[in-house]
Design a protein around this motif. Structure first.
Motif, PDB file in Angstrom:
ATOM      1  N   GLY A  89      40.703  30.509  22.642  1.00 28.23           N
ATOM      2  CA  GLY A  89      39.929  30.184  23.838  1.00 28.23           C
ATOM      3  C   GLY A  89      39.830  28.690  24.034  1.00 28.23           C
ATOM      4  N   PRO A  90      40.194  28.171  25.212  1.00 29.79           N
ATOM      5  CA  PRO A  90      40.191  26.719  25.444  1.00 29.79           C
ATOM      6  C   PRO A  90      38.854  26.050  25.132  1.00 29.79           C
ATOM      7  CG  PRO A  90      41.353  27.835  27.217  1.00 29.79           C
ATOM      8  CD  PRO A  90      40.748  28.910  26.372  1.00 29.79           C
ATOM      9  N   PHE A  91      37.751  26.627  25.571  1.00 29.65           N
ATOM     10  CA  PHE A  91      36.461  25.990  25.323  1.00 29.65           C
ATOM     11  C   PHE A  91      36.042  26.129  23.863  1.00 29.65           C
ATOM     12  CE2 PHE A  91      36.371  25.096  29.599  1.00 29.65           C
ATOM     13  CZ  PHE A  91      35.171  24.585  30.050  1.00 29.65           C
ATOM     14  N   ASP A  92      36.372  27.257  23.235  1.00 28.83           N
ATOM     15  CA  ASP A  92      36.055  27.431  21.821  1.00 28.83           C
ATOM     16  C   ASP A  92      36.830  26.438  20.962  1.00 28.83           C
ATOM     17  OD1 ASP A  92      34.268  29.654  22.151  1.00 28.83           O
ATOM     18  OD2 ASP A  92      36.011  30.886  22.597  1.00 28.83           O
ATOM     19  N   GLN A  93      38.052  26.135  21.373  1.00 31.18           N
ATOM     20  CA  GLN A  93      38.839  25.147  20.645  1.00 31.18           C
ATOM     21  C   GLN A  93      38.335  23.734  20.926  1.00 31.18           C
ATOM     22  OE1 GLN A  93      42.647  26.287  22.260  1.00 31.18           O
ATOM     23  NE2 GLN A  93      43.163  27.573  20.499  1.00 31.18           N
ATOM     24  N   ARG A  94      38.040  23.444  22.190  1.00 29.87           N
ATOM     25  CA  ARG A  94      37.617  22.093  22.569  1.00 29.87           C
ATOM     26  C   ARG A  94      36.278  21.729  21.927  1.00 29.87           C
ATOM     27  NH1 ARG A  94      37.809  22.936  27.593  1.00 29.87           N
ATOM     28  NH2 ARG A  94      39.987  22.305  27.812  1.00 29.87           N
ATOM     29  N   LEU A  95      35.383  22.681  21.821  1.00 29.80           N
ATOM     30  CA  LEU A  95      34.066  22.421  21.246  1.00 29.80           C
ATOM     31  C   LEU A  95      34.051  22.565  19.727  1.00 29.80           C
ATOM     32  CD1 LEU A  95      31.826  24.204  23.910  1.00 29.80           C
ATOM     33  CD2 LEU A  95      32.284  21.770  23.674  1.00 29.80           C
ATOM     34  N   GLY A  96      35.169  22.941  19.140  1.00 28.03           N
ATOM     35  CA  GLY A  96      35.271  22.971  17.693  1.00 28.03           C
ATOM     36  C   GLY A  96      34.853  24.267  17.026  1.00 28.03           C
ATOM     37  N   TYR A  97      34.494  25.301  17.802  1.00 26.32           N
ATOM     38  CA  TYR A  97      34.021  26.538  17.183  1.00 26.32           C
ATOM     39  C   TYR A  97      35.108  27.230  16.364  1.00 26.32           C
ATOM     40  CZ  TYR A  97      30.199  25.922  20.539  1.00 26.32           C
ATOM     41  OH  TYR A  97      29.156  25.421  21.271  1.00 26.32           O
ATOM     42  N   THR A  98      36.345  27.190  16.846  1.00 25.02           N
ATOM     43  CA  THR A  98      37.423  27.843  16.104  1.00 25.02           C
ATOM     44  C   THR A  98      37.718  27.118  14.793  1.00 25.02           C
ATOM     45  OG1 THR A  98      39.092  26.556  17.308  1.00 25.02           O
ATOM     46  CG2 THR A  98      38.501  28.709  18.217  1.00 25.02           C
ATOM     47  N   GLY A  99      37.351  25.855  14.691  1.00 24.24           N
ATOM     48  CA  GLY A  99      37.658  25.076  13.497  1.00 24.24           C
ATOM     49  C   GLY A  99      36.550  25.029  12.466  1.00 24.24           C
ATOM     50  N   ILE A 100      35.411  25.701  12.717  1.00 26.87           N
ATOM     51  CA  ILE A 100      34.278  25.613  11.788  1.00 26.87           C
ATOM     52  C   ILE A 100      34.637  26.058  10.371  1.00 26.87           C
ATOM     53  CG2 ILE A 100      32.004  26.597  11.267  1.00 26.87           C
ATOM     54  CD1 ILE A 100      31.327  26.390  14.215  1.00 26.87           C
ATOM     55  N   PRO A 101      35.341  27.182  10.160  1.00 27.03           N
ATOM     56  CA  PRO A 101      35.681  27.560   8.774  1.00 27.03           C
ATOM     57  C   PRO A 101      36.463  26.467   8.046  1.00 27.03           C
ATOM     58  CG  PRO A 101      36.035  29.415  10.250  1.00 27.03           C
ATOM     59  CD  PRO A 101      35.768  28.229  11.112  1.00 27.03           C
ATOM     60  N   GLY A 102      37.400  25.826   8.730  1.00 28.15           N
ATOM     61  CA  GLY A 102      38.157  24.743   8.109  1.00 28.15           C
ATOM     62  C   GLY A 102      37.295  23.527   7.826  1.00 28.15           C
ATOM     63  N   ARG A 235      37.256  30.015  29.596  1.00 27.71           N
ATOM     64  CA  ARG A 235      36.570  29.569  28.385  1.00 27.71           C
ATOM     65  C   ARG A 235      37.117  30.241  27.129  1.00 27.71           C
ATOM     66  NH1 ARG A 235      30.104  29.287  30.061  1.00 27.71           N
ATOM     67  NH2 ARG A 235      30.124  27.101  30.713  1.00 27.71           N
ATOM     68  N   HIS A 236      37.368  31.562  27.196  1.00 28.23           N
ATOM     69  CA  HIS A 236      37.578  32.311  25.958  1.00 28.23           C
ATOM     70  C   HIS A 236      38.909  33.056  25.854  1.00 28.23           C
ATOM     71  CE1 HIS A 236      33.435  31.362  25.136  1.00 28.23           C
ATOM     72  NE2 HIS A 236      33.020  32.008  26.216  1.00 28.23           N
ATOM     73  N   SER A 237      39.582  33.361  26.965  1.00 26.12           N
ATOM     74  CA  SER A 237      40.853  34.083  26.867  1.00 26.12           C
ATOM     75  C   SER A 237      41.911  33.189  26.233  1.00 26.12           C
ATOM     76  CB  SER A 237      41.315  34.536  28.258  1.00 26.12           C
ATOM     77  OG  SER A 237      40.451  35.534  28.771  1.00 26.12           O
ATOM     78  N   PRO A 238      42.879  33.766  25.510  1.00 30.62           N
ATOM     79  CA  PRO A 238      43.951  32.960  24.922  1.00 30.62           C
ATOM     80  C   PRO A 238      44.656  32.127  25.988  1.00 30.62           C
ATOM     81  CG  PRO A 238      44.012  35.197  24.040  1.00 30.62           C
ATOM     82  CD  PRO A 238      42.994  35.197  25.147  1.00 30.62           C
ATOM     83  N   ASP A 239      44.698  30.799  25.781  1.00 30.24           N
ATOM     84  CA  ASP A 239      45.316  29.849  26.716  1.00 30.24           C
ATOM     85  C   ASP A 239      44.606  29.797  28.066  1.00 30.24           C
ATOM     86  OD1 ASP A 239      47.320  29.255  24.803  1.00 30.24           O
ATOM     87  OD2 ASP A 239      48.463  31.016  25.453  1.00 30.24           O
ATOM     88  N   GLY A 240      43.459  30.440  28.181  1.00 27.95           N
ATOM     89  CA  GLY A 240      42.736  30.431  29.448  1.00 27.95           C
ATOM     90  C   GLY A 240      43.425  31.216  30.548  1.00 27.95           C
ATOM     91  N   ILE A 241      44.208  32.224  30.154  1.00 28.99           N
ATOM     92  CA  ILE A 241      45.029  32.980  31.106  1.00 28.99           C
ATOM     93  C   ILE A 241      44.794  34.473  30.899  1.00 28.99           C
ATOM     94  CG2 ILE A 241      47.398  33.502  31.848  1.00 28.99           C
ATOM     95  CD1 ILE A 241      48.191  30.742  30.837  1.00 28.99           C
ATOM     96  N   THR A 242      44.869  35.253  31.989  1.00 30.46           N
ATOM     97  CA  THR A 242      44.810  36.708  31.894  1.00 30.46           C
ATOM     98  C   THR A 242      46.225  37.224  31.675  1.00 30.46           C
ATOM     99  OG1 THR A 242      42.930  36.729  33.430  1.00 30.46           O
ATOM    100  CG2 THR A 242      44.045  38.825  33.030  1.00 30.46           C
ATOM    101  N   HIS A 243      46.556  37.554  30.438  1.00 26.11           N
ATOM    102  CA  HIS A 243      47.917  37.960  30.108  1.00 26.11           C
ATOM    103  C   HIS A 243      48.193  39.421  30.429  1.00 26.11           C
ATOM    104  CE1 HIS A 243      49.116  34.269  28.004  1.00 26.11           C
ATOM    105  NE2 HIS A 243      47.882  34.214  27.543  1.00 26.11           N
ATOM    106  N   SER A 244      47.158  40.243  30.527  1.00 25.53           N
ATOM    107  CA  SER A 244      47.372  41.676  30.683  1.00 25.53           C
ATOM    108  C   SER A 244      46.156  42.323  31.314  1.00 25.53           C
ATOM    109  CB  SER A 244      47.649  42.324  29.319  1.00 25.53           C
ATOM    110  OG  SER A 244      46.512  42.189  28.474  1.00 25.53           O
ATOM    111  N   ALA A 245      46.331  43.611  31.709  1.00 26.95           N
ATOM    112  CA  ALA A 245      45.202  44.363  32.243  1.00 26.95           C
ATOM    113  C   ALA A 245      44.113  44.538  31.181  1.00 26.95           C
ATOM    114  CB  ALA A 245      45.682  45.726  32.737  1.00 26.95           C
TER     115      ALA A 245
END
Length: 383
Positions: A89-102, A235-245
């Motif tokens: 998710g673009p916003f989760d990555q930008r705000l650092g949430y995805t990197g907290i475990p590291g 904010r949260h979809s992979p790459d900020g894009i709707t890839h599928s239904a």
């Protein structure tokens, strides 16, 4: 030779074991007619209930409010074994949430220890395991503030740089224009429990359009997204894009649960959705600036327009002495950015001629709907 038995000719005689010919057929027709009438009533009743629910969202409000009430978390001493972090998710990555475990691993190897951490409720963990996004109060701006020992500010930075702090700071014209272009029923006060994540009419049209595109790939298919689902997407979809239904359904489900997190009355949440969208909508990236988010930064980066000046010009009664041509130009810029978010990299960096034409069309539509004064429209069309 056996004697033949002769019977008198004539119509057959009916009896309980041998009913009158045609009577069973008539009874069958009556039963079928009754069955069809009952089926028609059931279908009509079901259609009425669906229409009523689509209009009021009462059943959704009741069920989702109960569901969301259990999606809780609390901070407790020590490291947590009951917390899940987002993976994309673009916003989760930008705000650092995805990197907290590291971050935690690297700090612990250097002698740091976790003194407090969040515990997520079993219901919230189950919600996340279904692939849905966590419902919490998200930041419209992020940054850093440094204070001295007297709590006096030494340094402060926030991004996006420019934003509306409250809903009442948004000029009504900006609100009405955005709703007209993107989500017309969002702030309907007559529907206090409305689910802002689903516009059933637009969603049905989008589904039919997608089915039609399977037959004719050149068919122009309308979108079914609301502002709430668009926020979940960028904010949260992979790459900020709707890839599928499936991803679209995930956005809708996550936005629906988030809408009822504070209770069945969603009007305050819907106002916050509009405010968040105006402050965080992606508007491509510009040289020497980077990514552009929100109407305020978009006005400054793409048009060189001061955000506070623009807000003053569009807010009723704040700058009546302002230059009418300047007001018209700001109106045109605001409408252009609301159009541009659909394909920001194309409209803002390459397709300015297409953006001008589409902006002209929407200015005329806004005037036709009585949102913009015809004189203001004409002045904006000349800018």
């Amino acid at each position: 030779m056996p004697e033949e038995t002769m019977k008198e000719s004539g119509p057959p005689v009916s009896s309980p074991s041998n009913p009158e010919p045609g009577r069973g057929w008539r009874l069958g027709r009556r039963r079928m007619a009754v069955g069809l009438a009952v089926l028609a009533l059931l279908l009509a009743g079901g259609a009425w209930l669906l229409g009523h629910e689509a209009q009021t969202s009462r059943l959704q409000a009741r069920m989702l409010t109960r569901y969301a009430a259990d999606l809780a978390y609390q901070t407790e001493p020590g490291a947590s074994d009951r917390v899940r972090f987002p993976a994309h998710g673009p916003f989760d990555q930008r705000l650092g949430y995805t990197g907290i475990p590291g971050f935690v691993d690297r700090l612990e190897t250097r002698g740091f220890a976790i003194t407090e951490q969040v515990r997520q409720s079993p219901a919230l963990q189950a919600h996340l395991e279904r692939g849905l996004y966590a419902p919490y109060a998200e930041k419209g701006q992020a940054g850093l503030a440094v204070f001295d020992c007297r709590r006096e500010p030494v340094y402060a930075f926030h991004y996006p740089y420019r934003a509306f702090e409250r809903f009442d700071q948004v000029p009504p014209l900006v609100t009405q224009a955005l709703l007209f272009i993107e989500n017309r029923e969002l702030l309907d006060a007559d529907r206090p429990q409305m689910n802002p994540a689903v516009d059933w009419v637009r969603f049905t049209r989008a589904v039919i359009g997608q089915l039609g595109s399977r037959i004719d790939p050149e068919l122009d298919t309308p979108g079914g997204s609301t502002l709430a689902t668009q926020i979940e997407k960028y904010r949260h979809s992979p790459d900020g894009i709707t890839h599928s239904a499936r991803e679209k359904l995930r956005q809708m489900a996550s936005a629906s649960v988030r809408a009822y997190r504070q209770g069945a009355d969603t009007l305050p949440v819907r106002r916050q959705i509009l405010l968040d969208y105006l402050n965080t909508v992606p508007l491509s990236a510009a040289p020497r600036h980077g990514e552009v988010h929100g109407l305020g930064d978009g006005l400054w980066v793409w048009f060189g327009t001061d955000f506070q000046r623009a807000r003053s010009l569009l807010m009723p009664g704040e700058d009546l002495a302002g230059d009418p041509a300047e007001r018209a130009q700001v109106l045109r810029q605001v409408v252009a950015l609301m159009v541009a978010h659909r394909r920001p990299s194309w409209y803002l960096a390459q397709g300015r001629e297409d953006l001008d034409q589409t902006t002209d069309a929407y200015l005329r539509l806004l005037a036709a709907e009585g949102i913009v004064d015809p004189g203001w429209r004409d002045a904006a069309l000349q800018q």
